[in-house]
Design an enzyme around this catalytic site. Structure first.
Site, mmCIF file in Angstrom:
data_model
loop_
_atom_site.group_PDB
_atom_site.id
_atom_site.type_symbol
_atom_site.label_atom_id
_atom_site.label_comp_id
_atom_site.label_asym_id
_atom_site.label_seq_id
_atom_site.Cartn_x
_atom_site.Cartn_y
_atom_site.Cartn_z
ATOM 1 N N TYR A 14 51.198 58.258 35.827
ATOM 2 C CA TYR A 14 50.633 57.541 36.967
ATOM 3 C C TYR A 14 51.712 56.922 37.853
ATOM 4 C CZ TYR A 14 45.714 57.666 35.489
ATOM 5 O OH TYR A 14 44.448 58.049 35.171
ATOM 6 N N ASP A 53 44.854 66.629 21.711
ATOM 7 C CA ASP A 53 43.801 67.654 21.785
ATOM 8 C C ASP A 53 42.893 67.580 20.568
ATOM 9 O OD1 ASP A 53 45.995 68.486 20.295
ATOM 10 O OD2 ASP A 53 45.964 70.555 21.020
ATOM 11 N N ASP A 103 36.821 58.413 28.934
ATOM 12 C CA ASP A 103 35.644 59.034 29.562
ATOM 13 C C ASP A 103 34.869 59.815 28.506
ATOM 14 O OD1 ASP A 103 36.351 58.147 32.130
ATOM 15 O OD2 ASP A 103 35.786 60.048 33.056
HETATM 16 C C1 IPM Z 1 39.973 54.471 35.264
HETATM 17 C C2 IPM Z 1 39.888 55.284 36.528
HETATM 18 C C3 IPM Z 1 41.171 55.109 37.327
HETATM 19 C C4 IPM Z 1 42.324 55.601 36.454
HETATM 20 C C5 IPM Z 1 41.178 55.818 38.687
HETATM 21 C C6 IPM Z 1 40.060 55.328 39.569
HETATM 22 C C7 IPM Z 1 42.502 55.690 39.389
HETATM 23 O O1 IPM Z 1 39.635 56.622 36.252
HETATM 24 O O2 IPM Z 1 40.148 53.245 35.355
HETATM 25 O O3 IPM Z 1 39.850 55.041 34.185
HETATM 26 O O4 IPM Z 1 42.590 56.812 36.383
HETATM 27 O O5 IPM Z 1 42.970 54.768 35.836
HETATM 28 MN MN MN Z 2 39.258 57.001 34.165
#
Ligand code: IPM
Ligand code: MN
Length: 332
Positions: A117, A199, A227
């Site tokens: 990032y 993975d 997620d």
């Molecule tokens: C999260 C989101 C963010 C990230 C995005 C919106 C930049 O997906 O907080 O998980 O990738 O950190």
């Molecule tokens: Mn995210």
């Protein structure tokens, strides 16, 4: 926060700042210096969400997400705590089988201010071979160590198991990550350390999720795995997070803005509400108040109220505002 204030006799001072798309529209930048300062001077920051199709143009000089990333980095909140809790009454709302979900109670610690990032070089350049996009995966031993320690400490106060996630069979940053975890493990003899390749971990999270206690992962891996883990809880809309170790603490749901349902009044507010509970607990030291908010969400779910994301056939879906009001009333 106002309901908590009323119920417990606190007077919270809430100040608001624009971040993301609205800030680009109004101020030409996703994060103004003013909001940066507002955040720095607060006791805690409760963040909404960023992103939307309006600002998705890949050639735009900046995006809403840049504001969020800048704020996380500015506040130095390198440890992002994402608890994944399964409400027994919601197992029917999950696509996973109930027996898989039994006993699931994990926390993912996501490194939040390093890795792909942020690391330089980053960007797009024209080369003789054509356009090249570059992101850099880079971690220093100290960045790894400080977030791993958060994982060890958390595990120590829970079931004593830490799963350190990496891709050590391929990536150098992961080899350093694994070596650091192994070295630190000597200091935490009460914690059982397990290494997992990302993975394989992605597979195990839906195969045997109950076997996890605390998972610690670098930024991108942690983003993806949480997620996925949201599927266990039935919906992304339910998961809160706390980003710690800088001051003030930074609190946000793990979800984004859900542009596909924008303006319909059907988004699940619980991820945000539960993030406020984490804020009460970790930044404001208001443990009882935090527990009251957690309980209020639980109560409303037990009463059968469901926003559209967690409604099953036959449920009349509850809207965002009503859900929020129900939780606020349950706090009182
Ligand atoms: C999260 C989101 C963010 C990230 C995005 C919106 C930049 O997906 O907080 O998980 O990738 O950190
Ligand atoms: Mn995210």
């Amino acid at each position: 926060m106002q309901a908590v204030g009323r119920a417990f006799g606190h007077n919270f001072t809430l100040e608001y700042g624009d971040v993301g798309g609205i800030s680009i529209d109004r101020h030409g930048t996703p994060l103004t210096d003013g909001v940066r300062e507002l955040a720095t001077s607060a006791d805690a920051v409760l963040f909404g969400a960023v992103g939307g199709p309006k600002w998705d143009d890949p050639s735009a000089p900046t995006r809403p997400e840049d504001g969020l990333l800048a704020l996380r980095a500015h506040l130095n909140v390198f440890a992002n705590i994402r608890p994944v809790k399964v409400y027994p009454e919601l197992t029917d709302s999950s696509v996973l089988k109930p027996h898989v979900l039994e006993g699931v109670d994990m926390v993912v610690v996501r490194e939040l201010t390093g890795g792909l990032y942020y690391a330089q070089p980053k960007g797009r350049t024209q080369t003789p071979q054509g356009i090249v996009g570059v992101d850099t995966m880079r971690y220093s031993e100290s960045e790894i160590e400080r977030v791993l320690r958060v994982g060890f400490e958390l595990a120590r106060g829970r079931r004593g198991k830490l799963t350190s996630v990496d891709k050590a069979n391929v990536l150098e940053t992961s080899r350093l990550w694994r070596a650091t975890a192994t070295r630190l493990a000597d200091e935490y003899p009460d914690v059982e350390l397990e290494h997992a390749l990302v993975d394989a971990c992605a597979m195990q999270i839906v195969l045997r999720p109950a076997s996890y206690d605390v998972i610690v992962a670098e930024n991108t891996f942690g983003d993806i795995l949480t997620d996925e883990a949201a599927i266990l809880a039935a919906s992304m809309g339910l998961l809160p997070s706390a980003s710690l170790s800088g001051t003030p603490g930074f609190y946000e749901p793990i979800h984004g803005t859900a542009p596909d349902i924008a303006g319909q009044g059907i988004a699940n507010p619980c991820g945000s509400i539960l993030s406020a509970a984490m804020m009460l607990r970790y930044s404001l030291g208001l443990t009882e108040e935090a527990a009251a908010v957690d309980r209020a969400v639980q109560t409303v779910l037990e009463q059968g109220y469901r926003t559209a994301d967690i409604a099953t056939a036959g449920d009349a879906a509850t809207g965002t505002t009503q859900m929020g009001d129900l939780v606020a009333n349950a706090i009182g």
